[in-house]
Design an enzyme around this catalytic site. Structure first.
Site, short mmCIF file in Angstrom:
data_model
loop_
_atom_site.label_atom_id
_atom_site.label_comp_id
_atom_site.label_asym_id
_atom_site.label_seq_id
_atom_site.Cartn_x
_atom_site.Cartn_y
_atom_site.Cartn_z
N GLU A 128 -5.86 3.90 6.17
CA GLU A 128 -5.42 3.62 4.80
C GLU A 128 -5.85 4.71 3.82
OE1 GLU A 128 -5.42 0.93 1.06
OE2 GLU A 128 -7.20 1.55 2.11
N ARG A 178 0.82 -1.23 0.00
CA ARG A 178 0.00 0.00 0.00
C ARG A 178 0.86 1.29 0.00
NH1 ARG A 178 -3.11 -3.47 -0.85
NH2 ARG A 178 -5.27 -3.66 -0.15
N SER A 233 -11.11 -0.70 2.67
CA SER A 233 -10.45 -0.93 3.96
C SER A 233 -10.06 0.41 4.57
CB SER A 233 -9.18 -1.75 3.77
OG SER A 233 -9.48 -3.00 3.21
N1 EPU Z 1 -11.56 -10.69 9.05
C1 EPU Z 1 -12.36 -10.57 10.14
N2 EPU Z 1 -13.56 -9.98 9.98
C2 EPU Z 1 -14.01 -9.50 8.81
C3 EPU Z 1 -13.21 -9.63 7.69
C4 EPU Z 1 -11.97 -10.21 7.83
O1 EPU Z 1 -11.99 -10.96 11.23
O2 EPU Z 1 -15.11 -8.95 8.75
C5 EPU Z 1 -10.22 -11.30 9.20
C6 EPU Z 1 -10.24 -12.79 8.97
O3 EPU Z 1 -9.28 -13.37 9.79
C7 EPU Z 1 -9.84 -12.88 7.52
C8 EPU Z 1 -8.82 -11.77 7.41
O4 EPU Z 1 -9.35 -10.74 8.25
O5 EPU Z 1 -9.26 -14.12 7.21
C9 EPU Z 1 -8.60 -11.24 6.01
O6 EPU Z 1 -9.82 -10.72 5.50
P1 EPU Z 1 -10.02 -10.36 3.97
O7 EPU Z 1 -9.63 -11.51 3.14
O8 EPU Z 1 -11.38 -9.82 3.77
O9 EPU Z 1 -8.94 -9.23 3.71
P2 EPU Z 1 -8.50 -7.92 4.51
O10 EPU Z 1 -7.14 -8.17 5.06
O11 EPU Z 1 -9.52 -7.46 5.46
C10 EPU Z 1 -7.31 -6.95 2.40
C11 EPU Z 1 -7.20 -5.62 1.73
C12 EPU Z 1 -8.41 -5.35 0.86
C13 EPU Z 1 -8.56 -6.48 -0.13
C14 EPU Z 1 -8.69 -7.80 0.63
C15 EPU Z 1 -8.80 -9.00 -0.26
C16 EPU Z 1 -5.88 -4.20 3.18
C17 EPU Z 1 -5.89 -3.07 4.14
N3 EPU Z 1 -7.06 -4.58 2.73
O12 EPU Z 1 -8.39 -6.87 3.31
O13 EPU Z 1 -8.19 -4.15 0.15
O14 EPU Z 1 -9.69 -6.28 -0.97
O15 EPU Z 1 -7.52 -7.97 1.45
O16 EPU Z 1 -7.55 -9.34 -0.74
O17 EPU Z 1 -4.81 -4.70 2.83
C18 EPU Z 1 -8.48 -1.79 0.42
O18 EPU Z 1 -7.29 -1.71 0.55
O19 EPU Z 1 -9.24 -0.78 0.43
C19 EPU Z 1 -9.08 -3.11 0.26
C20 EPU Z 1 -10.39 -3.27 0.19
#
Ligand code: EPU
Length: 336
Positions: free
Chosen positions: A331, A154, A230
């Site tokens: 972010e 990022r 995010s």
């Molecule tokens: N999780 C929770 N609760 C939730 C959602 C997620 O506890 O409601 C935990 C779970 O452990 C899950 C983990 O978070 O396994 C990862 O969740 P997710 O796959 O949804 O990904 P994220 O880490 O929350 C990141 C990016 C997103 C991107 C997704 C999918 C960042 C800050 N965010 O989110 O990017 O779409 O992965 O790859 O790195 C953005 O940057 O605006 C964004 C949407």
């Protein structure tokens, strides 16, 4: 008002506003701003910004430089103002691999190198070959190689090392003809469970479906996507910090979700930290809240101001810090 130009739907007015549809427009706007001693903010798709209620005292320059030009061998030079997901759709449709997991991300092409957009196991840094930008300090256009862009999680030259120096006008991507779709990400593997031989278009479709379910796809009338995606970065921490998070949650370290992030460090999902600090899906603080479908997205539940979102941000950062000792970092870019 800037609010309608952002996915959050929040933000006061700009003193001046210009739409740049050509590179000449960009240069003219920079010269005008300099001559008038006016600050400038470059706006793309408005999907990763939180604009202050007082707006922006200066010139907001919206980049609308269009065009997709094939330069051969899977290479495309794309105008910064092109809609990112339209580009993804075009590439997957041509059977070109490298951006299929980035389907459904709102915003414009020019914003993607700035924060090295990533999702579902892919980052634009993997396919960007170079970035054409106007260098405000030198007053000329430059072609920055991928190495010069200094992509990290990022982060890049554009938002971290030299913020405000470069205005991205075109991005050159190199995709892989006949490339296999990238199915590295657990969520994606789960969803596809054993399906084989999927086309890139099919993978992109599944990614959009997952995003839609999480409220991370722009859908008219869906309040959960009145957000900037995010809201916090996933913190990258050392093993000992992971141990103390686990201890605070009364869990074994292996039960705290985490992924290797290089140099012996690990990335922990901010969403998990929020939930375990009491900030759960659907949490509401007046008109500001947490998405009902994804804990990491703060949402404008209707009529929220920037101050409402910032109050919720502070509450969450404070709560997570108190519970786990981790300081979350916002972010989206705060404007104004
Ligand atoms: N999780 C929770 N609760 C939730 C959602 C997620 O506890 O409601 C935990 C779970 O452990 C899950 C983990 O978070 O396994 C990862 O969740 P997710 O796959 O949804 O990904 P994220 O880490 O929350 C990141 C990016 C997103 C991107 C997704 C999918 C960042 C800050 N965010 O989110 O990017 O779409 O992965 O790859 O790195 C953005 O940057 O605006 C964004 C949407």
């Amino acid at each position: 008002m800037l609010a309608p130009l952002t996915t959050f739907g929040i933000g006061g007015p700009a003193s001046y506003f210009a739409d740049a549809t050509t590179e000449e427009d960009v240069v003219a706007a920079v010269i005008w701003a300099r001559e008038h001693g006016v600050r400038m903010f470059v706006l793309g798709g408005g999907s990763n910004v939180l604009v202050r209620d007082t707006g922006f005292r200066g010139l907001v320059l919206k980049i609308g430089v269009m065009g997709v030009e094939a330069c051969g061998d899977g290479c495309f030079e794309v105008g910064a103002g092109e809609v990112w997901d339209d580009f993804v759709e075009a590439m997957t449709g041509l059977g070109l691999a490298g951006v299929e997991c980035l389907a459904g991300i709102p915003g414009s092409v020019g914003g993607t190198p700035v924060q090295n957009v990533g999702a579902y196991g892919q980052e634009v840094a993997e396919t960007i070959e170079s970035v054409r930008a106007f260098d405000v300090s030198d007053g000329k256009f430059v072609a920055l190689s991928k190495a010069e862009c200094r992509f990290r999680y990022r982060e890049s030259l554009f938002n971290m090392d030299e913020p405000g120096r470069y205005i991205v006008t075109r991005v050159r991507f190199r995709l892989r003809a006949g490339g296999e779709p990238n199915l590295r990400y657990a969520d994606l593997q789960r969803r596809l469970g054993g399906m084989e031989g999927l086309t890139l278009t099919e993978v992109a479709k599944v990614v959009r479906e997952i995003r839609r379910e999480k409220g991370m796809l722009l859908v008219e009338g869906d309040a959960d996507c009145r957000s900037a995606g995010s809201f916090f970065k996933n913190p990258i921490i050392g093993e000992e910090m992971l141990g103390s998070i686990a201890a605070a949650a009364r869990l074994e370290a292996s039960k705290v979700p985490h992924w290797p992030a290089g140099d012996g460090r690990v990335k922990v999902p901010a969403a998990w930290l929020l939930e375990h600090a009491g900030f759960v899906k659907g949490y509401a603080d007046g008109p500001a809240g947490i998405s009902t479908r994804h804990t990491l997205a703060l949402t404008n539940r209707g009529g929220a101001t920037c101050a409402d979102i910032e109050r919720l941000q502070e509450r969450i950062v404070g709560g997570v810090k108190e519970r786990f000792g981790v300081t979350l970092v916002r972010e989206p870019v705060l404007v104004g």
